[in-house]
Design an enzyme around this catalytic site. Structure first.
Site, mmCIF file in Angstrom:
data_model
loop_
_atom_site.group_PDB
_atom_site.id
_atom_site.type_symbol
_atom_site.label_atom_id
_atom_site.label_comp_id
_atom_site.label_asym_id
_atom_site.label_seq_id
_atom_site.Cartn_x
_atom_site.Cartn_y
_atom_site.Cartn_z
ATOM 1 N N ASP A 127 0.832 -1.204 0.000
ATOM 2 C CA ASP A 127 0.000 0.000 0.000
ATOM 3 C C ASP A 127 0.870 1.259 0.000
ATOM 4 O OD1 ASP A 127 -2.355 -1.712 0.472
ATOM 5 O OD2 ASP A 127 -1.456 -1.964 2.452
ATOM 6 N N HIS A 162 -4.630 -3.338 6.595
ATOM 7 C CA HIS A 162 -4.421 -3.631 5.177
ATOM 8 C C HIS A 162 -5.773 -4.077 4.605
ATOM 9 C CE1 HIS A 162 -2.766 -4.934 1.424
ATOM 10 N NE2 HIS A 162 -3.143 -6.175 1.630
#
Length: 350
Positions: A176, A204
């Site tokens: 990410d 996440h």
């Protein structure tokens, strides 16, 4: 002088070549992320160009024939650092004396599966693997959990391995982080290495918060705050965030498969930074234990924070100013993690 330098170099190489191999386990080793990952580990991109490696490859029994093919390919690469490759479906073999554990394998969400059913299946997997780490791995092992839901799986693995320091466990939010850096870089017309100190806060998942309030962009040799470099607050507070949050789903929609190449690269980045440290003045994002954080995040969570790493030890970057916009986003992803944790802990106690 040149002869002396050459001699010194050869001596260093000779000493390095006698270095003890480290043992690295990768779970889900017959899967597509591992297929993109194992070559990079075996050729020295992660643990060093002079560090011999023994690879332990763990997967479930039905995947062992596929795993044999992976072993053959690794052998056929003829990599000088790769001292041995051991495929297995037994945790006591896979985790024996390991220095690093990369837990990629997990139960994927299937069509019609409730999130609590997914959590229940993964609690069983990561309880087993955590217990195996506790019994068989070195107490200094560095454990990276990749398999989703990564934050909560990491928490379960750690709680199942009480003799291993909690600080040795982390989960992957570097993918990410890399996605966020790349989006800002493309927007500014610079290469990704010209963007630093983006932050991924929280889970996440699609509630994660990609934050560039503290990021810097090198534009024409001058470091500029990301908001000043991008010059588009609406994008940074809107499409930028949703693009990073939903990037995994977008890849699946396009490829009909989840992210593999980019996930493997992020795993390499994460583990290399643990092994060799972060650059001076830079921080990266990792899911770590929230204990002692200065941001008001509940402590018994694995939550993604900005960290700096030195001597294989991470330290949270504390005291960054947080505005109301960020606060709301950080709290929302924390709330999701609390709910996940509570559900998972109920299953763990059963």
């Amino acid at each position: 002088m040149l002869t002396l330098l050459t001699t010194m170099y050869l001596v260093v190489r000779a000493v390095s070549s006698r270095a003890e191999p480290i043992r690295v386990v990768v779970t889900g080793a017959a899967g597509q992320i591992a297929y993109s990952l194992l070559y990079s580990i075996a050729k020295g991109d992660v643990f060093g160009k002079d560090q011999p490696i023994v690879l332990m490859l763990l997967d479930i029994p039905p995947m062992l024939p596929v795993l044999e093919g992976v072993v053959m390919e690794l052998q056929d690469c003829a990599l000088p650092l790769l001292r041995d490759v051991i495929p297995t479906d037994k945790v006591e073999v896979a985790f024996k004396d390991v220095d690093a554990a990369i837990l990629v394998g997990s139960m994927p969400r299937k069509e019609g599966m409730e999130r609590k059913d997914l959590l229940k299946a993964n609690v069983a997997i990561f309880k087993t693997q955590g217990s195996a780490l506790d019994k068989h791995a070195k107490k200094t092992v560095k454990v990276l959990v990749v398999g989703n839901p990564a934050n909560t799986n990491c928490l379960i693995a750690s709680k199942s391995a009480p003799s291993i320091p909690k600080e040795n466990f982390s989960c992957l939010t570097r993918l990410d982080h890399n996605r966020a850096s790349s989006q800002v870089a493309m927007r500014c017309g610079v290469s990704a290495d010209h963007v630093k100190n983006v932050i991924i806060w929280g889970n996440h998942s699609s509630t994660q918060y990609p934050d560039v309030h503290h990021a810097k962009v090198n534009v024409n040799g001058s470091e500029t705050a990301a908001y000043d470099a991008v010059k588009d607050e609406a994008w940074l507070r809107g499409d930028f965030i949703s693009t990073v949050q939903l990037r995994g789903a977008a890849v699946i929609k396009a490829r009909k498969l989840s992210s593999a190449m980019s996930a493997a690269k992020a795993i390499c980045d994460h583990m290399r930074d643990i092994w060799f440290g972060t650059k001076e003045g830079e921080f990266i994002s990792m899911g770590v234990f929230a204990k002692g954080n200065s941001y008001g995040i509940p402590e018994d969570l694995i939550y993604s924070f900005p960290v700096q790493i030195k001597n294989k030890t991470w330290k949270m970057v504390d005291g960054l100013p947080i505005n109301d916009f960020s606060r709301a986003k950080m709290d929302a992803t924390a709330a999701e993690l609390v709910e996940e944790r509570d559900t998972a802990m109920d299953f763990l106690s059963q």
